[in-house]
Design a protein around this motif. Structure first.
Motif, mmCIF file in Angstrom:
data_model
loop_
_atom_site.group_PDB
_atom_site.id
_atom_site.type_symbol
_atom_site.label_atom_id
_atom_site.label_comp_id
_atom_site.label_asym_id
_atom_site.label_seq_id
_atom_site.Cartn_x
_atom_site.Cartn_y
_atom_site.Cartn_z
ATOM 1 N N GLU A 68 1.830 4.622 10.833
ATOM 2 C CA GLU A 68 2.971 3.870 10.314
ATOM 3 C C GLU A 68 4.203 4.730 10.069
ATOM 4 O O GLU A 68 5.322 4.282 10.279
ATOM 5 C CB GLU A 68 2.592 3.187 8.990
ATOM 6 C CG GLU A 68 1.562 2.080 9.111
ATOM 7 C CD GLU A 68 2.163 0.763 9.570
ATOM 8 O OE1 GLU A 68 3.407 0.689 9.673
ATOM 9 O OE2 GLU A 68 1.415 -0.183 9.831
ATOM 10 N N ARG A 105 1.461 -5.575 -1.337
ATOM 11 C CA ARG A 105 2.784 -5.018 -1.612
ATOM 12 C C ARG A 105 3.692 -6.020 -2.307
ATOM 13 O O ARG A 105 4.617 -5.632 -3.022
ATOM 14 C CB ARG A 105 3.442 -4.548 -0.313
ATOM 15 C CG ARG A 105 2.884 -3.264 0.239
ATOM 16 C CD ARG A 105 3.573 -2.858 1.529
ATOM 17 N NE ARG A 105 5.005 -2.620 1.356
ATOM 18 C CZ ARG A 105 5.800 -2.177 2.327
ATOM 19 N NH1 ARG A 105 5.284 -1.928 3.533
ATOM 20 N NH2 ARG A 105 7.068 -1.971 2.111
ATOM 21 N N ARG A 151 11.779 6.825 0.940
ATOM 22 C CA ARG A 151 11.024 5.798 1.658
ATOM 23 C C ARG A 151 9.692 5.644 0.946
ATOM 24 O O ARG A 151 8.994 6.628 0.710
ATOM 25 C CB ARG A 151 10.781 6.195 3.122
ATOM 26 C CG ARG A 151 11.937 5.978 4.059
ATOM 27 C CD ARG A 151 11.469 6.107 5.507
ATOM 28 N NE ARG A 151 11.128 7.478 5.862
ATOM 29 C CZ ARG A 151 10.315 7.801 6.874
ATOM 30 N NH1 ARG A 151 9.716 6.844 7.584
ATOM 31 N NH2 ARG A 151 10.064 9.070 7.151
ATOM 32 N N ARG A 152 9.323 4.414 0.620
ATOM 33 C CA ARG A 152 8.092 4.175 -0.124
ATOM 34 C C ARG A 152 7.153 3.271 0.669
ATOM 35 O O ARG A 152 7.596 2.349 1.342
ATOM 36 C CB ARG A 152 8.389 3.533 -1.484
ATOM 37 C CG ARG A 152 9.250 4.388 -2.402
ATOM 38 C CD ARG A 152 9.484 3.687 -3.729
ATOM 39 N NE ARG A 152 10.335 4.460 -4.611
ATOM 40 C CZ ARG A 152 9.908 5.392 -5.447
ATOM 41 N NH1 ARG A 152 8.592 5.667 -5.504
ATOM 42 N NH2 ARG A 152 10.735 6.059 -6.224
ATOM 43 N N ASP A 153 5.884 3.545 0.560
ATOM 44 C CA ASP A 153 4.865 2.684 1.151
ATOM 45 C C ASP A 153 3.597 2.829 0.327
ATOM 46 O O ASP A 153 3.545 3.620 -0.618
ATOM 47 C CB ASP A 153 4.618 3.061 2.615
ATOM 48 C CG ASP A 153 4.214 1.851 3.460
ATOM 49 O OD1 ASP A 153 3.505 0.969 2.927
ATOM 50 O OD2 ASP A 153 4.583 1.797 4.642
#
Length: 344
Positions: A304, A128, A191-193
Motif C-alpha cells: 500500500e 478506519r 501520511r497516516r494509515d
C-alpha cells in the motif's frame, strides 16, 4: 446495562463483491467465492436478523453484479420473512472509496452494527471509518486473519439479539487492536494509515502487484496479533510466538540470519521458509522505526505505501482501537438468559 437503538434498530452491510480474487488465489490454486454464494450468505444472515426482530438493513451498492443478483433472489421469494433492504445513496466508484464512504455514512446515520463481507483489507477499510459502531466480520477474502469463519445464520442470530437490545453492550462487544502507521514527509506533513493485523516492511522499490505472497524481500513484520491457525504473513508470527487478539501486546519480527528458520503458510497453497534474526513483544503506544531507509509497506497482506530516504516511518500498536461483536459471548449470554426459550 441493556442498551437500545432508538427509534428503530437497523444493521449496515458492506460486502466486497471482488474479495478473494487477487493473484494469491492464482499462485496457490485456491478457490474463489462466486457472487451467487455471497448472495446466499447474505440471505441466511438476513433471515436470522428478521427472526430477532430487526426490520431493516442498509447495504452498500456495487456494480459487480451483487446487488442485481440479490434483488433477483428477493423478488423470487416474496414470502420470505426478511428485513427491509435499502441501499445507501451516492455514486459507485468500484474502488475502496466506496467502502470508506459507506462506513462513514453508516456510522453517522446510527447503525447498530456493520456487517462486513471480505478479507483483512475490507475489514481494515471499514475499521478506519466506523467510529464507535461495532464491526461484525464475515470471512470472504483471501487473507482472513481478522474475520473468523462463521456460519451467517449463527452470526445473524447473535447480531440480531444484540442489535435489538437484548444483550448488554459489556457482554456483547470487545475491543480490538490495530497498528498505527505514520509517514513523515521532509516538509513535516504526515501520511497516516492503519493495519488490523500486520504491516510488513519490504525492500521492494515499487508497489507493483498489490497482493504479497513472496517472503524474499521481507525486512520486518509488525503484528497486532498472531494466531498459528492463520494463513498469511501473520502466520509467521503465529507459528513463531503466538499473540492473542485480546492480549495487551503485539509482536515485532526482524528477518535475517542468526536466529531460526520457520516454515509458514504465507498465502493459500503457498508455504515458505523464512529466516528470522530476532523477535520481541510490541507494546501499546511505543513507536518503532523501520530498519530500511527505502522500501514498500504491505498492510494486511497488500502493498500500500512506499517510502524513501527523505521520509520517516513510525509504526506503533494501539489498544482499544475499535469494537467488534463477540459472537460466542452473545450466544452464551442468550443461552444463560434464556432469550430464545419459550415455555418450561
Amino acid at each position: 446495562m441493556i442498551h437500545s437503538h432508538a427509534p428503530r434498530p437497523w444493521v449496515g452491510i458492506i460486502a466486497n463483491p471482488v474479495s478473494a480474487r487477487d493473484i494469491r488465489r492464482v499462485v496457490g490454486h485456491a478457490g474463489t467465492l462466486p457472487l451467487a454464494e455471497r448472495v446466499n450468505l447474505l440471505l441466511r444472515l438476513m433471515a436470522s436478523l428478521a427472526a430477532c426482530g430487526i426490520g431493516e438493513v442498509r447495504m452498500m451498492p456495487d456494480r459487480e453484479g451483487l446487488r442485481a443478483l440479490l434483488l433477483r433472489e428477493l423478488a423470487q421469494r416474496p414470502d420470505w420473512r426478511l428485513p427491509q433492504l435499502d441501499w445507501l445513496p451516492g455514486t459507485v466508484t468500484a474502488t475502496v472509496q466506496d467502502t470508506f464512504e459507506a462506513a462513514k455514512w453508516m456510522q453517522q446515520a446510527g447503525a447498530a452494527a456493520i456487517v462486513v463481507l471480505g478479507g483483512d483489507g475490507t475489514h481494515r477499510a471499514v475499521a478506519r471509518h466506523c467510529g464507535e459502531v461495532p464491526i461484525v466480520g464475515l470471512s470472504t477474502g483471501t487473507n482472513n486473519a481478522w474475520p473468523e469463519m462463521r456460519e451467517p445464520t449463527v452470526l445473524g442470530l447473535a447480531l440480531g439479539l444484540y442489535a435489538s437490545g437484548r444483550i448488554p453492550v459489556e457482554k456483547a462487544l470487545v475491543w480490538n487492536k490495530w497498528l498505527d502507521i505514520v509517514i513523515t514527509e521532509a516538509d513535516g506533513t504526515l501520511r497516516r494509515d492503519i493495519a488490523l493485523v500486520d504491516a510488513a516492511i519490504t525492500g521492494e522499490q515499487f508497489i507493483g502487484a498489490r497482493s504479497i505472497w513472496s517472503t524474499g524481500a521481507l525486512s520486518q513484520l509488525f503484528l497486532s496479533f498472531a494466531e498459528p491457525q492463520a494463513v498469511g504473513l501473520s502466520a509467521i508470527g503465529g507459528l513463531l510466538q503466538p499473540v492473542g487478539r485480546r492480549e495487551n501486546e503485539g509482536l515485532q519480527i526482524t528477518f535475517g540470519s542468526g536466529g531460526c528458520r520457520l516454515l509458514a503458510p504465507v498465502a493459500p497453497g503457498v508455504l515458505s521458509e523464512v529466516d528470522i534474526a530476532h523477535w520481541q513483544p510490541l507494546q501499546h503506544g511505543v513507536p518503532q522505526s523501520t530498519l530500511l531507509r527505502q522500501g514498500v509497506i504491505a498492510v494486511d497482506g497488500e502493498r500500500e505505501l512506499s517510502f524513501n530516504p527523505t521520509q520517516r516511518v513510525i509504526i506503533s500498536l494501539r489498544e482499544r482501537a475499535f469494537r467488534s461483536l463477540d459472537i460466542n459471548a452473545c450466544l452464551h449470554y442468550a443461552a444463560q438468559a434464556q432469550l430464545l426459550r419459550h415455555g418450561a
